[in-house]
Structures are given as structure tokens and as C-alpha cells.
Design a protein around this motif. Structure first.
Motif, PDB file in Angstrom:
ATOM      1  N   THR A   1       0.821  -1.210   0.000  1.00 66.19           N
ATOM      2  CA  THR A   1       0.000   0.000   0.000  1.00 66.19           C
ATOM      3  C   THR A   1       0.850   1.252   0.000  1.00 66.19           C
ATOM      4  O   THR A   1       0.342   2.342  -0.225  1.00 66.19           O
ATOM      5  N   HIS A   2       2.115   1.094   0.326  1.00 60.92           N
ATOM      6  CA  HIS A   2       3.032   2.233   0.327  1.00 60.92           C
ATOM      7  C   HIS A   2       4.456   1.720   0.136  1.00 60.92           C
ATOM      8  O   HIS A   2       4.730   0.521   0.305  1.00 60.92           O
ATOM      9  N   THR A   3       5.340   2.625  -0.236  1.00 64.99           N
ATOM     10  CA  THR A   3       6.738   2.232  -0.421  1.00 64.99           C
ATOM     11  C   THR A   3       7.481   2.139   0.909  1.00 64.99           C
ATOM     12  O   THR A   3       8.654   1.762   0.935  1.00 64.99           O
ATOM     13  N   SER A   4       6.789   2.446   2.018  1.00 68.19           N
ATOM     14  CA  SER A   4       7.454   2.396   3.332  1.00 68.19           C
ATOM     15  C   SER A   4       7.983   0.996   3.647  1.00 68.19           C
ATOM     16  O   SER A   4       8.951   0.849   4.407  1.00 68.19           O
ATOM     17  N   SER A   5       7.385  -0.051   3.060  1.00 69.37           N
ATOM     18  CA  SER A   5       7.877  -1.421   3.280  1.00 69.37           C
ATOM     19  C   SER A   5       9.339  -1.567   2.868  1.00 69.37           C
ATOM     20  O   SER A   5      10.068  -2.390   3.431  1.00 69.37           O
ATOM     21  N   VAL A   6       9.773  -0.762   1.904  1.00 67.62           N
ATOM     22  CA  VAL A   6      11.152  -0.886   1.427  1.00 67.62           C
ATOM     23  C   VAL A   6      12.141  -0.332   2.462  1.00 67.62           C
ATOM     24  O   VAL A   6      13.297  -0.756   2.517  1.00 67.62           O
ATOM     25  N   GLN A   7      11.674   0.613   3.308  1.00 72.22           N
ATOM     26  CA  GLN A   7      12.531   1.049   4.432  1.00 72.22           C
ATOM     27  C   GLN A   7      12.996  -0.176   5.209  1.00 72.22           C
ATOM     28  O   GLN A   7      14.182  -0.329   5.516  1.00 72.22           O
ATOM     29  N   ILE A   8      12.023  -1.035   5.561  1.00 65.54           N
ATOM     30  CA  ILE A   8      12.334  -2.223   6.366  1.00 65.54           C
ATOM     31  C   ILE A   8      13.255  -3.171   5.610  1.00 65.54           C
ATOM     32  O   ILE A   8      14.272  -3.639   6.134  1.00 65.54           O
TER      33      ILE A   8
ATOM     34  N   HIS B   1       1.783   5.937  -7.646  1.00 58.65           N
ATOM     35  CA  HIS B   1       3.232   5.862  -7.405  1.00 58.65           C
ATOM     36  C   HIS B   1       3.644   6.751  -6.245  1.00 58.65           C
ATOM     37  O   HIS B   1       3.065   7.821  -6.049  1.00 58.65           O
ATOM     38  N   GLN B   2       4.620   6.287  -5.503  1.00 56.37           N
ATOM     39  CA  GLN B   2       5.149   7.072  -4.388  1.00 56.37           C
ATOM     40  C   GLN B   2       6.664   7.151  -4.477  1.00 56.37           C
ATOM     41  O   GLN B   2       7.304   6.350  -5.150  1.00 56.37           O
ATOM     42  N   VAL B   3       7.208   8.124  -3.760  1.00 59.14           N
ATOM     43  CA  VAL B   3       8.642   8.129  -3.495  1.00 59.14           C
ATOM     44  C   VAL B   3       8.817   8.117  -1.986  1.00 59.14           C
ATOM     45  O   VAL B   3       8.258   8.963  -1.284  1.00 59.14           O
TER      46      VAL B   3
ATOM     47  N   SER C   1       2.377   5.599  12.476  1.00 62.96           N
ATOM     48  CA  SER C   1       2.800   4.671  13.533  1.00 62.96           C
ATOM     49  C   SER C   1       4.307   4.413  13.500  1.00 62.96           C
ATOM     50  O   SER C   1       4.875   3.954  14.478  1.00 62.96           O
ATOM     51  N   TYR C   2       4.953   4.732  12.384  1.00 66.67           N
ATOM     52  CA  TYR C   2       6.385   4.408  12.267  1.00 66.67           C
ATOM     53  C   TYR C   2       7.297   5.615  12.431  1.00 66.67           C
ATOM     54  O   TYR C   2       8.503   5.509  12.227  1.00 66.67           O
ATOM     55  N   THR C   3       6.708   6.775  12.765  1.00 66.70           N
ATOM     56  CA  THR C   3       7.540   7.953  13.025  1.00 66.70           C
ATOM     57  C   THR C   3       7.058   8.633  14.306  1.00 66.70           C
ATOM     58  O   THR C   3       5.880   8.576  14.649  1.00 66.70           O
ATOM     59  N   GLU C   4       7.993   9.294  14.989  1.00 64.33           N
ATOM     60  CA  GLU C   4       7.646  10.049  16.190  1.00 64.33           C
ATOM     61  C   GLU C   4       8.728  11.088  16.449  1.00 64.33           C
ATOM     62  O   GLU C   4       9.861  10.687  16.676  1.00 64.33           O
TER      63      GLU C   4
ATOM     64  N   GLY D   1       3.877  12.896   3.774  1.00 61.50           N
ATOM     65  CA  GLY D   1       3.929  12.557   5.190  1.00 61.50           C
ATOM     66  C   GLY D   1       5.375  12.280   5.566  1.00 61.50           C
ATOM     67  O   GLY D   1       6.152  11.822   4.726  1.00 61.50           O
ATOM     68  N   CYS D   2       5.730  12.556   6.816  1.00 57.23           N
ATOM     69  CA  CYS D   2       7.122  12.349   7.205  1.00 57.23           C
ATOM     70  C   CYS D   2       7.269  12.321   8.728  1.00 57.23           C
ATOM     71  O   CYS D   2       6.291  12.514   9.450  1.00 57.23           O
ATOM     72  N   GLY D   3       8.467  12.093   9.188  1.00 58.90           N
ATOM     73  CA  GLY D   3       8.721  12.147  10.622  1.00 58.90           C
ATOM     74  C   GLY D   3      10.057  11.523  10.976  1.00 58.90           C
ATOM     75  O   GLY D   3      10.796  11.074  10.104  1.00 58.90           O
TER      76      GLY D   3
ATOM     77  N   PHE E   1      10.186   9.917   4.841  1.00 58.91           N
ATOM     78  CA  PHE E   1       9.028  10.628   4.277  1.00 58.91           C
ATOM     79  C   PHE E   1       8.469   9.791   3.141  1.00 58.91           C
ATOM     80  O   PHE E   1       9.127   8.863   2.640  1.00 58.91           O
ATOM     81  N   GLY E   2       7.253  10.112   2.745  1.00 56.05           N
ATOM     82  CA  GLY E   2       6.685   9.461   1.569  1.00 56.05           C
ATOM     83  C   GLY E   2       5.745  10.440   0.879  1.00 56.05           C
ATOM     84  O   GLY E   2       4.989  11.138   1.550  1.00 56.05           O
ATOM     85  N   PHE E   3       5.815  10.529  -0.445  1.00 55.91           N
ATOM     86  CA  PHE E   3       4.827  11.356  -1.138  1.00 55.91           C
ATOM     87  C   PHE E   3       4.417  10.739  -2.462  1.00 55.91           C
ATOM     88  O   PHE E   3       5.076   9.854  -2.997  1.00 55.91           O
TER      89      PHE E   3
HETATM   90  N1  DAH Z   1       3.408   5.696   3.968  1.00 56.47           N
HETATM   91  C1  DAH Z   1       2.657   6.931   4.097  1.00 56.47           C
HETATM   92  C2  DAH Z   1       1.472   6.892   3.166  1.00 56.47           C
HETATM   93  O1  DAH Z   1       1.456   6.089   2.256  1.00 56.47           O
HETATM   94  C3  DAH Z   1       3.535   8.110   3.788  1.00 56.47           C
HETATM   95  C4  DAH Z   1       4.615   8.274   4.802  1.00 56.47           C
HETATM   96  C5  DAH Z   1       4.373   8.974   5.951  1.00 56.47           C
HETATM   97  C6  DAH Z   1       5.858   7.714   4.603  1.00 56.47           C
HETATM   98  C7  DAH Z   1       5.369   9.125   6.917  1.00 56.47           C
HETATM   99  C8  DAH Z   1       6.870   7.866   5.547  1.00 56.47           C
HETATM  100  C9  DAH Z   1       6.597   8.595   6.709  1.00 56.47           C
HETATM  101  O2  DAH Z   1       8.083   7.362   5.398  1.00 56.47           O
HETATM  102  O3  DAH Z   1       7.574   8.745   7.619  1.00 56.47           O
HETATM  103  O4  DAH Z   1       0.561   7.646   3.343  1.00 56.47           O
END
Ligand code: DAH
Length: 332
Positions: A168-175, A208-210, A250-253, A277-279, A301-303
């Protein structure tokens, strides 16, 4: 009689060679080699020769006949090739046929521009699977199965394996990257993502996201803001302003949403537009991948790429990106 063979053969050869089309060739063939042909006449005379001369004469006639038949076949092949060629001569002065030159899709262009800006700051591109498991897409990002944040990211599941889903997001690639690599990390991840959305002017089930991730010692929100500002000014013009609003991921603070403001947003009748979104990476996420949160700090971050491309090019319907209408694509 023996001395007639050679002149008759030469006459036949010359007629065969001089035939300029298949009709002429057939005529020459029957004149010399047909039932009443001149060369065939020689064979008929054979019986009138004295017995002892017949074998030598027969042999000579046959040799000449084979030669004539070979010449006939090769001339026929030549004339058939000629007959198959176009009647008109080629006009070498005609202009060539131009192949129209293709161009990059506006999403590809925008992605390349984003990547180029981040490269200037030392980021490298990372990649991960689009068919993910819920562990990388949610659990390790502090979003367990009963977490309400999962509701807004419902997706497509793979029926043969309940753990598999379209990310659902590219955040999985962080992991995925942190599992494989020790800090420091400085990556961006352009890629396709999926959500159970119905298509309308601003939503599509795939987009698409970055993603960006920076992990090192002593990383601050200031670094995050400076980086985002640098890239957005490159993308949207030097007078672009950004602002951070508090938010929850949930993954940033702490977590933020990023708005930006430029002549482009004002053209759309808005001073500020939400863009990302970011953090600061949550210590629990670091624990989940085996990084010591007392040593390492980082931001992410992700946009959405479509969002940025729509604003840059003044596109008002996201579906235009996927319809492959050349009248649309031609404009970029
Ligand atoms: N994954 C979020 C989304 O799809 C965007 C996002 C928010 C990515 C915060 C991040 C982050 O890496 O820190 O809406």
C-alpha cells in the motif's frame, strides 16, 4: 553430323541468353529443344549414321543437351526474379520515412526529476517487491493487524497466501533495506503502490510514491526540513515554501504532514497544498530491524508522484495518466 553439333548448340545458347522475358524463353526452348526443334533433329538423324559412328555421336549430342538444359534452367530463374521485381524504377530522391520519436510519460519524467534532485544530496535509489507480506508492509512499521491505521490502507490480497498483499506504500522498502544494511542509510524509493480505492479524478487503485529514508548519528528534523525544501524548490521553483503540520504515523515520532506553497498552488486557487507525510523514525522500528535506537537516529518521508506531476503540469484528472491517450501524452 558430328561437326553440326557445336554450331547448333551455340545457336541455341545464344537464343536462350537473348530471351528477355519468359515468353521469349519458351519460344527459344521449343525452337531448339522441342519435339520439332533444330537440336532435337540431330537425335533423329542418329539412326542414319553408320553403326560404328553412332555411340560417339550419341554421347556428344547428349553432353550438349545437358549443357543446354542447364543454361535454360538458369536463364529461367533469372527471368523469374526479374518478373517479380516492381515495374517502376526506384526513386532515390524521395524523402525517407520518418519514425516519430517517442517521449517519456509525465510520471516517468517527474520521477526522474525527483531522483536527480535527491542524488545531488547523496541519496541512492532502492527497490523492493510490489507483492509484499503484511510483516514488511505493516507489522514492522508498528501497524499490527488490529491497528486502525490499516483501515485507510486496505489493499488487494493474494488468495493462495493470507500473508501476501499488494503493497500500500513504499514504506515497506525502508524495512527491507534496513534488514540488509547497517547504517548509515540514505535511500529514496520510487515505486508503484496499490490501494482498494475506486477511481475518481484524484484516486486510482494503483499509483506511485517516493519514499525517503535517512539514518545516521545525530540526524534532526532540521535535516529533514532542509532536504525537503531543497528538493521541492528544484521541482516546483525557487520561491516554493514548505511547512510542517503535526500528524500521526505509527512508524515515526514525531510525525508531520508537509504542505507547500508556490505560484503553482496559487494557480490552483490554494495557498497551501498537502504533499507528503514524514517524521523521525520510531525507535521501535529501529528495534524491529536490529538497529540500536540509542545510537541511530533518522527520518523518513513518503509522497505521491501523481500529485506532484498533476500540480507541475496542471493536470486535473489522475486517470489521464493511465489511459495512454496520445493526445494527452503528446503534450509533455
Ligand atoms: N506511507 C505513508 C502513506 O502512504 C507516507 C509516509 C508517511 C511515509 C510518513 C513515511 C513517513 O516514510 O515517515 O501515506
Amino acid at each position: 553430323m558430328l561437326d553440326q553439333i557445336e554450331p547448333l548448340k551455340q545457336a541455341a545458347l545464344s537464343d536462350l541468353q537473348q530471351a528477355t522475358d519468359l515468353t521469349m524463353l519458351d519460344r527459344a526452348k521449343s525452337a531448339h529443344l522441342g519435339a520439332n526443334g533444330r537440336f532435337t533433329g540431330l537425335l533423329k538423324q542418329l539412326g542414319q549414321l553408320p553403326r560404328e559412328e553412332r555411340p560417339a555421336a550419341g554421347k556428344a549430342i547428349n553432353l550438349a543437351k545437358v549443357e543446354l538444359e542447364t543454361a535454360l534452367a538458369s536463364r529461367r530463374a533469372e527471368l523469374e526474379t526479374l518478373a517479380a521485381m516492381p515495374k517502376e524504377a526506384t526513386d532515390f530522391t524521395l524523402p525517407g520515412r520518418r519514425r516519430p520519436l517517442g517521449r517519456l510519460h509525465p510520471l516517468t519524467r517527474t520521477t526522474e526529476d525527483i531522483v536527480r534532485s535527491f542524488r545531488k544530496l547523496g541519496f541512492v535509489v532502492a527497490d523492493g517487491p510490489e507483492i509484499e507480506d503484511d510483516y514488511h508492509c505493516f507489522d514492522t512499521l508498528n501497524t499490527p493487524a488490529d491497528h486502525p491505521a490499516r483501515d485507510s490502507q486496505d489493499t488487494f490480497y493474494v488468495p493462495t497466501d493470507p500473508r501476501l498483499l499488494l503493497r500500500t506504500h513504499t514504506s515497506s522498502v525502508q524495512i527491507r533495506v534496513m534488514e540488509k544494511q547497517q547504517p548509515p542509510v540514505r535511500i529514496i524509493v520510487p515505486g508503484r503502490v496499490y490501494r482498494r480505492d475506486t477511481a475518481d479524478a484524484t484516486h486510482n487503485p494503483t499509483f506511485h510514491q517516493v519514499e525517503g529514508l535517512y539514518v545516521d548519528r545525530g540526524v534532526t528534523v532540521g535535516d529533514l526540513k532542509g532536504t525537503v525544501e531543497f528538493v521541492f524548490r528544484e521541482l516546483m521553483g525557487p520561491e516554493t515554501k514548505i511547512r510542517f503540520r503535526p500528524h500521526y504515523f505509527s512508524y515515526t515520532e514525531p510525525s508531520f504532514e508537509i504542505d507547500f506553497s508556490s505560484s503553482l498552488t496559487r494557480k490552483m486557487g490554494k495557498e497551501w497544498l498537502e504533499i507528503a507525510g514524514c517524521g523521525m523514525v520510531h525507535p521501535q522500528v529501529f528495534e524491529n530491524v536490529g538497529y540500536d535506537p540509542e545510537v541511530w537516529t533518522g527520518w523518513a518521508f513518503g509522497f505521491g508522484i501523481e500529485r506532484i506531476a498533476m500540480i507541475r503540469y496542471g493536470i486535473n484528472d489522475i486517470r489521464l495518466f493511465y489511459q495512454n491517450d496520445v493526445r494527452f501524452l503528446h503534450q509533455f
